[in-house]
Design a protein around this motif. Structure first.
Motif, PDB file in Angstrom:
ATOM      1  N   CYS A   1       0.743  -1.128   0.051  1.00  0.00           N
ATOM      2  CA  CYS A   1      -0.055  -0.211   0.145  1.00  0.00           C
ATOM      3  C   CYS A   1       0.878   1.333   0.051  1.00  0.00           C
ATOM      4  O   CYS A   1       0.392   2.321  -0.352  1.00  0.00           O
ATOM      5  N   CYS A   2       2.197   1.057   0.160  1.00  0.00           N
ATOM      6  CA  CYS A   2       3.067   2.358   0.464  1.00  0.00           C
ATOM      7  C   CYS A   2       3.692   2.729  -0.625  1.00  0.00           C
ATOM      8  O   CYS A   2       4.171   3.862  -1.072  1.00  0.00           O
TER       9      CYS A   2
ATOM     10  N   LEU B   1     -10.736   5.781   2.057  1.00  0.00           N
ATOM     11  CA  LEU B   1     -10.818   6.235   3.371  1.00  0.00           C
ATOM     12  C   LEU B   1     -11.499   5.458   4.326  1.00  0.00           C
ATOM     13  O   LEU B   1     -11.154   5.207   5.685  1.00  0.00           O
ATOM     14  N   ARG B   2     -12.743   4.815   3.784  1.00  0.00           N
ATOM     15  CA  ARG B   2     -13.431   3.898   4.848  1.00  0.00           C
ATOM     16  C   ARG B   2     -12.606   2.569   5.086  1.00  0.00           C
ATOM     17  O   ARG B   2     -12.630   2.074   6.112  1.00  0.00           O
ATOM     18  N   ALA B   3     -12.095   1.981   3.856  1.00  0.00           N
ATOM     19  CA  ALA B   3     -11.287   0.910   4.139  1.00  0.00           C
ATOM     20  C   ALA B   3     -10.132   0.938   5.113  1.00  0.00           C
ATOM     21  O   ALA B   3     -10.064   0.217   5.992  1.00  0.00           O
ATOM     22  N   VAL B   4      -9.395   2.149   5.022  1.00  0.00           N
ATOM     23  CA  VAL B   4      -8.163   2.233   5.981  1.00  0.00           C
ATOM     24  C   VAL B   4      -8.893   2.425   7.444  1.00  0.00           C
ATOM     25  O   VAL B   4      -8.114   1.836   8.604  1.00  0.00           O
TER      26      VAL B   4
ATOM     27  N   LYS C   1      -3.068  -0.818  -4.600  1.00  0.00           N
ATOM     28  CA  LYS C   1      -3.244  -0.378  -3.233  1.00  0.00           C
ATOM     29  C   LYS C   1      -4.753  -0.549  -2.888  1.00  0.00           C
ATOM     30  O   LYS C   1      -5.044  -1.172  -1.750  1.00  0.00           O
ATOM     31  N   LYS C   2      -5.660   0.090  -3.790  1.00  0.00           N
ATOM     32  CA  LYS C   2      -6.894  -0.101  -3.576  1.00  0.00           C
ATOM     33  C   LYS C   2      -7.424  -1.700  -3.323  1.00  0.00           C
ATOM     34  O   LYS C   2      -8.348  -1.865  -2.452  1.00  0.00           O
ATOM     35  N   ARG C   3      -6.779  -2.546  -4.154  1.00  0.00           N
ATOM     36  CA  ARG C   3      -7.287  -3.824  -4.070  1.00  0.00           C
ATOM     37  C   ARG C   3      -6.683  -4.538  -2.888  1.00  0.00           C
ATOM     38  O   ARG C   3      -7.440  -5.442  -2.140  1.00  0.00           O
TER      39      ARG C   3
ATOM     40  N   GLN D   1      -0.918   7.099   0.054  1.00  0.00           N
ATOM     41  CA  GLN D   1      -1.355   8.229  -0.664  1.00  0.00           C
ATOM     42  C   GLN D   1      -2.591   8.223  -1.343  1.00  0.00           C
ATOM     43  O   GLN D   1      -2.929   6.963  -1.845  1.00  0.00           O
ATOM     44  N   MET D   2      -3.513   9.149  -1.128  1.00  0.00           N
ATOM     45  CA  MET D   2      -4.944   8.898  -1.748  1.00  0.00           C
ATOM     46  C   MET D   2      -5.042   9.678  -3.109  1.00  0.00           C
ATOM     47  O   MET D   2      -4.151  10.665  -3.402  1.00  0.00           O
ATOM     48  N   GLN D   3      -6.064   9.327  -4.117  1.00  0.00           N
ATOM     49  CA  GLN D   3      -6.232  10.222  -5.189  1.00  0.00           C
ATOM     50  C   GLN D   3      -7.914  10.581  -5.034  1.00  0.00           C
ATOM     51  O   GLN D   3      -8.501  10.304  -4.036  1.00  0.00           O
TER      52      GLN D   3
END
Length: 695
Positions: free
Chosen positions: A278-279, A369-372, A286-288, A343-345
């Motif tokens: 994820c980093c 955001l919800r997943a994290v 990352k999303k998957r 890092q988000m998009q």
């Protein structure tokens, strides 16, 4: 030259004949009949689509000495036809005569001609269409053989094992990963006993594959002769591996008693490697990864595929320890500032992602955001509930984990930067996802109870700290009720539905409420309509038209933060699953009269009893015309009425559940729930009498 031309003409004639014969057979199959040729002849036509060299050849064709090789188009048509036949035979959807005919075709192809050996050679084709069609067709044929005889194709298994033992991101590895995932998923859906036989056969090679593609530490990557992440195909192969991991993890939920295979534990045992991905990986990877970890920690992996009850799988030998490993790994990473490296998009939509121009507001990817957030919250909850509770030894550690999460959310959510009452974040972030919101609320409730037990502080200090860190369960519950306009029927819908963990959360919270009524009263004091109005003015700015609306369901605003409308909870007041008011012969609830006796006091008509309290909302939403003095007075009045309306909502819920249970219309025994609701009403009565005696 003339010989070559003659060869090409002969090839064209042969291919035309094969194409016509195959087209006729395919049309008959689609029409529910079979062609006039015998089964062996049709099998020979299909087999001809795979003859000739297949070593990495795509649409360019083979060398000149193999002038009789079929075209790629004929090859694709043969594979499509074969895949369709094997799939329909497995599903038992054919007429007996047609089924017998095409079963003979498959018998000749799979047993006499060993067609699967030719199919798996196509896995490495440079043409991605041919490679994928070969994987799809081989998967259908392997599944058909398993259902028919219980045997796994040796050629298919050998090909996959070779690819897993020496993995390199590319067409062959992708085809093997996809094929094994597809076969396993089909066995999982049908609850076939052969699933464990299949997984046992692949257990060792899958462990080798994951140790190479998912090294537990970044430094382990340098020990391999090749860095897989440098391959341009790495992201695709990794996503296919994640799909396989989800199937493997979900298969452990139906394994019954016994010890889980190592391959079924990869998601938990290699969780650190997944967190490290994820980093640094591409955003879609990352999303998957985060979505897989979220489903794993919520114990909802593969819930769409598994048939029957999955609870038995959670009693398997290593399940609890694996969940503890996952939770501890997440918290260890959080303490090492893992959140800072994510890092988000911008939030994606069906057309891709939006580019922000000028002063436009950045809408971050709420799914991420919800997943994290859930990964962190559920990890804390699991460590509290299990033997791994030693990982969260002090209340200070709980506070530190939550503060790191809030810091991450502040960084990536524009809306939350306007919020001063952190308990509102759960409604703002999870308001569009009922199931996620209930999981988050339940996790925060357990965190609060643990913090209260471990902190050694008095009740008032605990509540103040809980609000400062956003985990006060009383605030969460009041905000939830306000988001649905105190409509008891929506609570009833949640209780009946099995799509969320609301029942478990609700029972635990009612116990907390029964034992901490003063905390609930204090939460109602914090959450007032005037606070909501002030925050709305800051957030909405020029959009004054929203503030003018009176009681529209998609514009309900309450508390000290923005509350998602009831419609976003998935159960709007207008769209009830059942019209519960009609389930009784009595008219008492159909015609809610202007008087409701609560605790010996008469409350007049209106907003107090209305599912949409327009009478209460109207003066607040028109705040621009209200003086500051009047607003303060109204806020004080509404503070008490919030608790009254909350208790009245619970009272209505108790009455309707009692009535449904009496008529045997409630899906389960609600006796314990009804007892808790009655105790909450009793707490309110005692509190009300105490206030009256003081006055």
């Amino acid at each position: 030259m003339e010989g070559n031309m003659s060869c090409k003409d002969d090839d064209l004639s042969v291919m035309t004949g094969l194409f016509n014969c195959l087209t006729e057979a395919y049309r008959c199959f689609l029409a529910g009949s079979y062609p006039p040729q015998n089964a062996a002849d049709v099998a020979g036509v299909i087999y001809s689509g795979f003859c000739g060299p297949v070593h990495g050849k795509g649409r360019e064709g083979s060398p000149s000495e193999y002038c009789g090789e079929n075209s790629a188009e004929l090859t694709c048509m043969c594979m499509t036809f074969l895949g369709r036949v094997s799939s329909n035979l497995t599903s038992q959807g054919l007429h007996p005569d047609v089924r017998f005919y095409f079963a003979e075709v498959l018998k000749v192809l799979l047993e006499d001609m060993d067609l699967i050996t030719h199919l798996v050679k196509r896995f490495q084709a440079e043409d991605h269409i041919i490679s994928h069609l070969a994987a799809k067709t081989a998967s259908n044929c392997v599944f058909y053989l398993i259902c028919k005889s219980g045997l796994i194709s040796p050629a298919w298994q050998r090909k996959c094992e070779q690819a897993f033992q020496n993995p390199w991101p590319g067409a062959e590895l992708d085809a093997c990963l996809w094929s094994l995932t597809e076969v396993s998923k089909k066995l999982l859906k049908g609850a076939h006993r052969e699933l464990m036989t299949l997984l046992v056969g692949f257990d060792l090679t899958l462990s080798v594959l994951c140790s190479k593609l998912l090294p537990e530490e970044k430094k382990h990557m340098s020990q391999h002769s090749v860095d897989f992440t440098r391959s341009s195909h790495w992201g695709t192969s990794l996503c296919l591996l994640l799909d396989l991991l989800e199937v493997l993890t979900s298969s452990s939920l139906v394994c019954g008693a016994g010890v889980r295979l190592k391959s079924q534990r990869v998601t938990h045992l290699h969780s650190l490697a997944l967190l490290n991905i994820c980093c640094s990986s591409e955003y879609y990877v990352k999303k998957r990864v985060l979505l897989l970890l979220k489903r794993a920690i919520l114990q909802k992996v593969g819930e769409d595929w598994i048939s029957g009850d999955v609870a038995s799988g959670r009693t398997c030998g290593n399940w609890s320890s694996d969940m503890s490993i996952l939770a501890r790994t997440v918290l260890k990473a959080a303490s090492d500032n893992w959140l800072l490296s994510i890092q988000m998009q911008s939030g994606a939509f069906f057309g891709g992602t939006r580019h922000i121009l000028g002063d436009q507001i950045q809408n971050w990817d709420c799914m991420m955001l919800r997943a994290v957030s859930l990964i962190i919250l559920k990890s804390i909850e699991l460590c509290i509930q299990t033997a791994a509770g030693s990982e969260v030894k002090t209340a200070t550690e709980v506070h530190a984990y939550l503060q790191s999460l809030w810091g991450f959310l502040r960084k990536y959510s524009f809306k939350q930067r306007e919020v001063t009452h952190l308990c509102c974040w759960i409604s703002m972030l999870f308001g569009e996802q009922d199931d996620d919101m209930m999981e988050a609320a339940k996790a925060l409730l357990y965190i609060f109870l643990h913090y209260r037990l471990m902190s050694g502080m008095d009740e008032f200090a605990v509540l103040e700290t809980a609000c400062a860190s956003g985990f006060n369960p009383h605030c969460h519950f009041v905000l939830l009720l306000q988001s649905m306009s105190f409509d008891y029927s929506i609570l009833l819908d949640f209780l009946i539905s099995a799509e969320t963990c609301f029942l478990e959360y609700f029972v635990q919270y009612l116990k907390c409420l029964r034992d901490d009524w003063q905390g609930f009263a204090a939460a109602c004091g914090r959450i007032t309509m005037s606070d909501c109005c002030l925050s709305q003015q800051k957030k909405l700015g020029a959009d004054r038209s929203t503030l003018k609306c009176k009681g529209e369901p998609d514009k309900v605003e309450s508390g000290s933060c923005v509350i998602p409308p009831a419609g976003r909870l998935g159960m709007a007041s207008e769209l009830r699953l059942v019209e519960y008011d009609t389930s009784d012969e009595s008219d008492s609830e159909n015609t809610v009269e202007s008087v409701c006796a609560l605790n010996g006091k008469q409350y007049k008509s209106t907003a107090l009893l209305s599912p949409r309290p327009e009478g209460l909302l109207q003066p607040v939403l028109q705040s621009e015309e209200t003086s500051h003095a009047n607003m303060a007075s109204l806020s004080w009045q509404l503070t008490g009425e919030i608790s009254v309306r909350a208790v009245h909502c619970l009272s209505q819920l108790r009455e309707v559940v009692t009535r449904l249970h009496t008529k045997k219309l409630f899906p389960y025994n609600p006796s314990s729930l009804l007892k808790l609701l009655a105790q909450v009403e009793s707490c309110y009565q005692k509190s009300h009498l105490s206030q009256c005696s003081k006055s």
